[in-house]
Design a protein around this motif. Structure first.
Motif, PDB file in Angstrom:
ATOM      1  N   ALA A 447      44.493  39.709  43.789  1.00  0.00           N
ATOM      2  CA  ALA A 447      43.100  39.937  44.163  1.00  0.00           C
ATOM      3  C   ALA A 447      42.443  41.084  43.408  1.00  0.00           C
ATOM      4  O   ALA A 447      41.241  41.302  43.547  1.00  0.00           O
ATOM      5  CB  ALA A 447      43.016  40.213  45.665  1.00  0.00           C
ATOM      6  N   ASN A 448      43.219  41.820  42.608  1.00  0.00           N
ATOM      7  CA  ASN A 448      42.656  43.019  41.978  1.00  0.00           C
ATOM      8  C   ASN A 448      43.441  43.349  40.718  1.00  0.00           C
ATOM      9  O   ASN A 448      44.603  43.748  40.790  1.00  0.00           O
ATOM     10  CB  ASN A 448      42.705  44.190  42.951  1.00  0.00           C
ATOM     11  N   CYS A 490      40.531  39.016  30.090  1.00  0.00           N
ATOM     12  CA  CYS A 490      39.513  38.027  30.471  1.00  0.00           C
ATOM     13  C   CYS A 490      39.542  36.822  29.538  1.00  0.00           C
ATOM     14  O   CYS A 490      39.233  35.699  29.953  1.00  0.00           O
ATOM     15  CB  CYS A 490      38.133  38.675  30.479  1.00  0.00           C
ATOM     16  N   CYS A 496      41.961  37.449  37.011  1.00  0.00           N
ATOM     17  CA  CYS A 496      40.940  38.484  37.168  1.00  0.00           C
ATOM     18  C   CYS A 496      39.522  37.932  37.193  1.00  0.00           C
ATOM     19  O   CYS A 496      38.607  38.519  36.604  1.00  0.00           O
ATOM     20  CB  CYS A 496      41.055  39.521  36.022  1.00  0.00           C
ATOM     21  N   GLU A 497      39.321  36.813  37.866  1.00  0.00           N
ATOM     22  CA  GLU A 497      37.993  36.208  37.857  1.00  0.00           C
ATOM     23  C   GLU A 497      36.925  37.166  38.372  1.00  0.00           C
ATOM     24  O   GLU A 497      35.842  37.275  37.794  1.00  0.00           O
ATOM     25  CB  GLU A 497      38.007  34.932  38.705  1.00  0.00           C
ATOM     26  N   ALA A 498      37.222  37.879  39.452  1.00  0.00           N
ATOM     27  CA  ALA A 498      36.228  38.794  40.014  1.00  0.00           C
ATOM     28  C   ALA A 498      35.966  39.955  39.069  1.00  0.00           C
ATOM     29  O   ALA A 498      34.829  40.409  38.920  1.00  0.00           O
ATOM     30  CB  ALA A 498      36.706  39.326  41.372  1.00  0.00           C
ATOM     31  N   ASP A 499      37.014  40.441  38.389  1.00  0.00           N
ATOM     32  CA  ASP A 499      36.863  41.581  37.501  1.00  0.00           C
ATOM     33  C   ASP A 499      36.260  41.201  36.158  1.00  0.00           C
ATOM     34  O   ASP A 499      35.752  42.065  35.434  1.00  0.00           O
ATOM     35  CB  ASP A 499      38.218  42.241  37.270  1.00  0.00           C
ATOM     36  N   ALA A 501      33.912  38.721  35.862  1.00  0.00           N
ATOM     37  CA  ALA A 501      32.596  38.088  36.065  1.00  0.00           C
ATOM     38  C   ALA A 501      31.482  38.940  35.476  1.00  0.00           C
ATOM     39  O   ALA A 501      31.538  40.152  35.497  1.00  0.00           O
ATOM     40  CB  ALA A 501      32.367  37.871  37.552  1.00  0.00           C
TER      41      ALA A 501
END
Length: 501
Positions: A447-448, A490, A496-499, A501
């Motif tokens: 998640a991170n 990336c 790391c989709e959230a990081d 974006a």
């Protein structure tokens, strides 16, 4: 014979004729798969004069910190990598084994805060000596990247010399040496380094004359060119090995303390689809695809490059006008373009180091040479070529003595008060998510990606987890098992989709 070091350090002197061959070892290569996996026993102890284990870190208590206890220590059924590494001296009595502290992933902030205070420096120095003695290292490599930058402060330039002076005094008192890995970039050198002060305290200076260009540039170039490319302008005229060597010498570093760094890997780009250019300064706005072993976009080990060239027919190899180093590209391999060093360019660079009266050569890093001999008629061809060329002869390899097998469960000589036994964490660390520890060693947090966890088996059939933060601008790469450039992680497109974006 002219000695590079004080006469008291008899075991670690080296002749001018032979020179030093400093080899860094990236210990996380033990987690690679297939033919890229590289553990301590894969090291040939006869090809390097100095072996440097990367990396230890700095704890928030200002003591030196073991970054991967499961791999590096023996407790809790660990793999004893430190002890196995220094035991390579049983096969080559002249080998010098050194522990590096720092590295890119560590950043600068902690080191800046420690170096400015005499008491905190003493805490770090004392804990370092204790750890080195416990595991029979011969010295420390200070790899702070970089004073005054990446979270540092302007006063780091002065405080770094205070730190080196404290380390040098303590290490020499214990018959150990002090080395340091330093930048080759003028824009880093000027604010970060008091060169005369460094010359006074260092035994060997490892010049990181690589990563001068990479996928952070929107165009192709050579990451470790010996000389300036004729079309270079602006700050790019400084980004070559010859400029860096002369700049350090002109600033006050004796040539005989400089080990010239050569990369055993390539920096890679994807050529833009709207261009047919394939030389230097070709438009390339994305990192090259990750390799099967190193798993990091924009980066291929020499072993990966030469294996691709050997098995895939469309790889083109060229040398730019006025240059000595090769670059290679393949349209079928996602339009990849890589600058790297090969056998012939290693010959050129070792001869240059000899002519410049340098201490010798250095490589980052031993586990990405052709260590299995798939591309050459011998293993570790690039390292052997550098050393043979500098020394002017072929290395004579003595017969190995009887081997000693270390028992991973055997206790070490380290006492309970050694700093490496103290679990250190970041300030107010978050508890690891349930089930984050899948295997011993390095584990991602799904998640991170700004941190990861070091997981060590405990006596309760579970794991003890320690949080590690990635430095600014990086994210954890679960495939390469390192904190990598954020753009490179990336580019993998599956983490790391959230990081990202």
């Amino acid at each position: 014979m002219r000695l590079l070091l004080p006469l008291s350090l008899l075991a670690i002197t080296v002749s001018l004729t032979e020179g030093v061959m400093v080899c860094y070892y990236g210990s996380w290569a033990v987690y690679r798969t297939g033919d890229g996996k590289f553990d301590v026993e894969a090291i040939d102890p006869d090809i390097c004069t100095h072996l440097i284990f990367g990396f230890a870190g700095l704890g928030w208590d200002n003591k030196i910190r073991v970054l991967d206890p499961y791999n590096e220590l023996c407790e809790n059924y660990g793999k004893c990598a430190y002890n196995r590494f220094t035991a390579l001296k049983e096969q080559n009595a002249e080998l010098v084994t050194i522990l590096a502290v720092g590295g890119w992933n560590e950043g600068s902030t902690k080191y800046s805060n420690m170096a400015k205070n005499a008491g905190l420096r003493k805490t770090f120095v004392d804990s370092s000596i204790e750890l080195l003695k416990a595991h029979k290292f011969d010295g420390l490599d200070m790899d702070w990247e970089y004073p005054t930058q990446r979270g540092g402060k302007p006063e780091d330039k002065v405080n770094f010399i205070s730190l080196l002076s404290d380390l040098s005094t303590a290490l020499h008192a214990n018959n150990m040496i002090l080395t340091a890995a330093v930048s080759a970039g003028k824009l880093t050198i000027d604010p970060a380094y008091d060169i005369p002060g460094m010359a006074k305290n260092l035994d060997i200076m490892n010049l990181m004359a690589y990563d001068l260009h990479g996928a952070w540039d929107p165009y192709t170039h050579h990451q470790s060119g010996l000389y300036q490319y004729p079309d270079d302008t602006g700050d790019n005229v400084y980004l070559n090995q010859d400029f860096a060597v002369r700049y350090w010498i002109d600033g006050g570093m004796p040539s005989t303390k400089i080990a010239l760094g050569v990369p055993l890997y390539g920096r890679c780009w994807k050529l833009d689809y709207n261009t047919e250019e394939t030389g230097y300064y070709a438009p390339a706005s994305q990192p090259g695809p990750a390799g099967p072993y190193t798993r990091s976009p924009g980066f291929l080990g020499y072993n990966e490059i030469c294996e691709f060239q050997k098995t895939e027919s469309d790889w083109v190899v060229e040398i730019a006008p006025g240059m000595n180093e090769p670059y290679t590209y393949s349209y079928s391999h996602e339009r990849i373009w890589c600058s790297y060093d090969d056998h012939d360019s290693c010959v050129v660079k070792a001869n240059y180091a000899k002519e410049m009266n340098l201490a010798g050569m250095m490589v980052w890093s031993i586990e990405t040479d052709d260590f299995k001999g798939k591309c050459h008629d011998r293993t570790f061809d690039l390292i052997k070529t550098l050393r043979e060329t500098y020394s002017g002869g072929v290395i004579t390899v003595p017969p190995p003595p009887p081997t000693t097998t270390l028992d991973p469960s055997a206790p070490t000589t380290r006492t309970a008060s050694t700093p490496s036994t103290t679990t250190t964490t970041t300030t107010s660390p978050a508890p690891p998510p349930d089930g984050v520890c899948k295997v011993p060693g390095l584990n991602p947090d799904p998640a991170n990606c700004h941190h990861y966890y070091l997981c060590s088996p405990n006596s309760h059939n579970g794991y003890d987890a320690t949080e590690e933060l990635c430095s600014s601008g990086t994210l954890y790469n679960p495939e390469a098992k390192i904190c990598d450039w954020a753009a490179s992680v990336c580019a993998l497109g599956k983490y790391c989709e959230a990081d990202c974006a």
